[in-house]
Design a protein around this motif. Structure first.
Motif, mmCIF file in Angstrom:
data_model
loop_
_atom_site.group_PDB
_atom_site.id
_atom_site.type_symbol
_atom_site.label_atom_id
_atom_site.label_comp_id
_atom_site.label_asym_id
_atom_site.label_seq_id
_atom_site.Cartn_x
_atom_site.Cartn_y
_atom_site.Cartn_z
ATOM 1 N N UNK A 356 0.870 -1.172 0.000
ATOM 2 C CA UNK A 356 0.000 0.000 0.000
ATOM 3 C C UNK A 356 0.910 1.226 0.000
ATOM 4 N N UNK A 357 0.322 2.413 0.042
ATOM 5 C CA UNK A 357 1.136 3.623 0.115
ATOM 6 C C UNK A 357 0.367 4.710 0.847
ATOM 7 N N UNK A 421 -6.199 -5.181 6.144
ATOM 8 C CA UNK A 421 -5.174 -4.280 5.609
ATOM 9 C C UNK A 421 -5.786 -3.219 4.714
ATOM 10 N N UNK A 422 -6.693 -3.627 3.849
ATOM 11 C CA UNK A 422 -7.329 -2.661 2.954
ATOM 12 C C UNK A 422 -8.133 -1.627 3.757
ATOM 13 N N UNK A 423 -8.909 -2.098 4.723
ATOM 14 C CA UNK A 423 -9.751 -1.194 5.507
ATOM 15 C C UNK A 423 -8.912 -0.228 6.329
ATOM 16 N N UNK A 424 -7.852 -0.723 6.974
ATOM 17 C CA UNK A 424 -7.017 0.149 7.799
ATOM 18 C C UNK A 424 -6.295 1.177 6.945
ATOM 19 N N UNK A 425 -5.816 0.762 5.782
ATOM 20 C CA UNK A 425 -5.126 1.689 4.882
ATOM 21 C C UNK A 425 -6.070 2.793 4.428
ATOM 22 N N UNK A 426 -7.261 2.410 4.002
ATOM 23 C CA UNK A 426 -8.232 3.400 3.547
ATOM 24 C C UNK A 426 -8.669 4.322 4.677
ATOM 25 N N UNK A 442 -8.088 -7.513 -4.715
ATOM 26 C CA UNK A 442 -8.419 -6.151 -4.276
ATOM 27 C C UNK A 442 -9.711 -5.620 -4.912
ATOM 28 N N UNK A 443 -10.316 -6.419 -5.724
ATOM 29 C CA UNK A 443 -11.422 -5.981 -6.567
ATOM 30 C C UNK A 443 -12.471 -5.157 -5.819
ATOM 31 N N UNK A 444 -12.966 -5.671 -4.702
ATOM 32 C CA UNK A 444 -14.042 -4.990 -3.988
ATOM 33 C C UNK A 444 -13.534 -3.834 -3.119
ATOM 34 N N UNK A 445 -12.220 -3.620 -3.098
ATOM 35 C CA UNK A 445 -11.666 -2.514 -2.320
ATOM 36 C C UNK A 445 -11.257 -1.332 -3.206
ATOM 37 N N UNK A 446 -11.364 -1.488 -4.527
ATOM 38 C CA UNK A 446 -10.926 -0.430 -5.435
ATOM 39 C C UNK A 446 -11.681 0.871 -5.201
ATOM 40 N N UNK A 447 -12.902 0.772 -4.723
ATOM 41 C CA UNK A 447 -13.704 1.974 -4.455
ATOM 42 C C UNK A 447 -13.016 2.889 -3.445
ATOM 43 N N UNK A 448 -12.183 2.335 -2.555
ATOM 44 C CA UNK A 448 -11.469 3.179 -1.592
ATOM 45 C C UNK A 448 -10.572 4.189 -2.304
ATOM 46 N N UNK A 449 -9.963 3.774 -3.412
ATOM 47 C CA UNK A 449 -9.062 4.677 -4.140
ATOM 48 C C UNK A 449 -9.792 5.534 -5.161
ATOM 49 N N UNK A 450 -10.785 4.964 -5.842
ATOM 50 C CA UNK A 450 -11.429 5.687 -6.942
ATOM 51 C C UNK A 450 -12.729 6.373 -6.548
ATOM 52 N N UNK A 451 -13.359 5.931 -5.465
ATOM 53 C CA UNK A 451 -14.670 6.458 -5.120
ATOM 54 C C UNK A 451 -15.736 5.871 -6.025
ATOM 55 N N UNK A 452 -16.986 6.051 -5.648
ATOM 56 C CA UNK A 452 -18.084 5.511 -6.449
ATOM 57 C C UNK A 452 -18.102 6.134 -7.841
#
Length: 480
Positions: A356-357, A421-426, A442-452
């Protein structure tokens, strides 16, 4: 989680007419349908696919594998598949680790590994053009013979393809100075979902509308098939030197990294290991309770000398103490030596890495939250992290976790670690994917980076480029 079963109503094999057309176009020997012949293209290097295969639970396979040798043959294959309404899964060398390759029996897998020509090396303009299936190490060795380097050194360099680098938006271990693949791509040749060919990138820099190369950088085979790649090169460095420092705290090391980058210095390799990883990986050189910061400096001799002096001073000001540079050289010599997934399964473990970053002022929060949340997952026996790619604006974190148990329990623990990990990062303002891509993990977590709205925009672009949805379905884009 991934639905591994065939969807209700899916065909169980490809149409005989399509297979006939493919054999006529390519020859019988390059259209593979037998189980044994397609076995090594059933999935990529995603650990969960390997765990299911090792457990005897993996029953997916492509309907057929085709092996074109030219761009024209790729176009022909794509047109035949499009006419038959058959989905296509592009395949490089299978080194992806996020589940981007998971073909079903009604899908056609296009294996690009036979497209392995080094087309041209231009020593004046410092560019090299490759077929997309060229092995990464082969590409690097080809330009090295001319005193040049691509500068792209992913851990998978010996088992990944040049086209795969583009499709996953990869980053190499020397990226802090040389950039990631998007900084090296000069031109792309891509076969679109209707079989037409587009060539993008004609000059060192352009203001010719949106940069369409970026439709395919990181698209993971969902927008078309990359068949040719031109990369910008560098000359081999005149000098190289190594540095290592003991780090009293995560914050101290990160702050020194930040100051180095923001002062304008660019060591190609900047890697900071937390105390757990320093002790596990560099036991001979580590101090209990302290992390380790490793750096490589290379380029013109004068610049390397100046950079070393500046970095030594910044490290001292930040409270870091010199460590034996042999630790950094040890990393370089052993950096790509890792146990196979199967070796770990046999020991009752599932292990994975998650990169992550985050911006400098949030990355410590991300680290603390992920370590705490993953440690709380039942069956987890270890979790640690290091940073491996630094920027003026922030840094990545590369987490490693290990869970112990029976295969079924390991799968549940695996998903729990990823979700945590995805939830804590977001939650703490980070980006959920630094360089391995999205795939299915990561498919269902992509919304964290791109938004709806961003997901909707990506879906609109995908629909415009691939209206029939035939390019690598089920990958990258989350459910509607």
């Amino acid at each position: 989680m991934v639905d591994w079963a065939d969807d209700h109503g899916r065909r169980l094999m490809l149409d005989a007419g399509l297979l006939e057309g493919l054999r006529a176009a390519l020859g019988d020997d390059r259209v593979l349908v037998d189980d044994a012949d397609v076995a090594d293209r059933r999935h990529d290097y995603w650990v969960l696919s390997h765990l299911r295969a090792w457990s005897g639970e993996f029953d997916l396979r492509p309907g057929a594998v085709v092996r074109p040798r030219s761009t024209a043959e790729v176009q022909h294959v794509v047109r035949l598949a499009a006419e038959a309404g058959v989905a296509i899964v592009p395949f490089g060398l299978g080194s992806g680790v996020c589940g981007g390759v998971l073909p079903h029996k009604d899908e056609l897998l296009v294996d690009l590994s036979a497209m392995d020509r080094v087309r041209e090396i231009d020593e004046v303009n410092l560019t090299a053009t490759f077929d997309a299936g060229v092995n990464g190490l082969v590409a690097e060795e080809a330009v090295a013979e001319q005193g040049l380097t691509i500068g792209h050194w992913p851990q998978s360099i010996a088992v990944s393809s040049v086209g795969g680098w583009v499709s996953t938006r990869a980053a190499g271990q020397f990226s802090t100075a040389y950039g990631s693949i998007e900084d090296m791509v000069y031109a792309l040749e891509v076969v679109l979902p209707d079989g037409s060919l587009v060539e993008l990138g004609r000059a060192p820099r352009a203001s010719a509308g949106p940069d369409l190369r970026h439709l395919f950088l990181g698209a993971e085979g969902t927008m078309g098939i990359v068949t040719g790649v031109t990369l910008a090169l560098r000359r081999q460095p005149e000098a190289r030197a190594w540095r290592a420092f003991h780090v009293p705290s995560l914050a101290a090391g990160l702050d020194v990294q930040r100051r180095i980058l923001q002062d304008g210095w660019l060591p190609p390799v900047v890697r900071q290991y937390d105390a757990r990883e320093a002790r596990r990986t560099f036991r001979e050189w580590s101090i209990k309770g302290q992390g380790l910061l490793l750096m490589c400096h290379e380029g013109p001799a004068g610049r390397v000398e100046a950079e070393l002096a500046a970095v030594d001073a910044l490290a001292a000001e930040g409270g870091l103490t010199p460590a034996d540079a042999a630790a950094a050289e040890h990393w370089f010599g052993h950096r790509n030596q890792v146990p196979s997934w199967e070796e770990l399964f046999e020991g009752g473990l599932v292990v994975d890495t998650i990169e992550v970053s985050g911006p400098w002022n949030r990355v410590e929060e991300i680290y603390d939250a992920v370590i705490a949340d993953v440690s709380a997952v039942e069956a987890v026996v270890a979790v640690s992290a290091h940073s491996s790619h630094a920027y003026r604006t922030g840094v990545n974190l590369y987490f490693t976790f290990a869970a112990a148990g029976e295969p079924d329990d390991l799968q549940d623990a695996y998903w729990a670690c990823w979700d945590a990990t995805m939830a804590a990062t977001a939650r703490h303002g980070g980006g959920i994917a630094h360089h391995h891509g999205i795939g299915r993990v990561r498919l269902q977590h992509l919304v964290h980076d791109l938004g709806v709205a961003g997901i909707d925009l990506l879906r609109t672009v995908k629909g415009a480029v691939d209206p029939a949805g035939l390019m690598n379905p089920g990958n990258l884009l989350p459910d509607a």
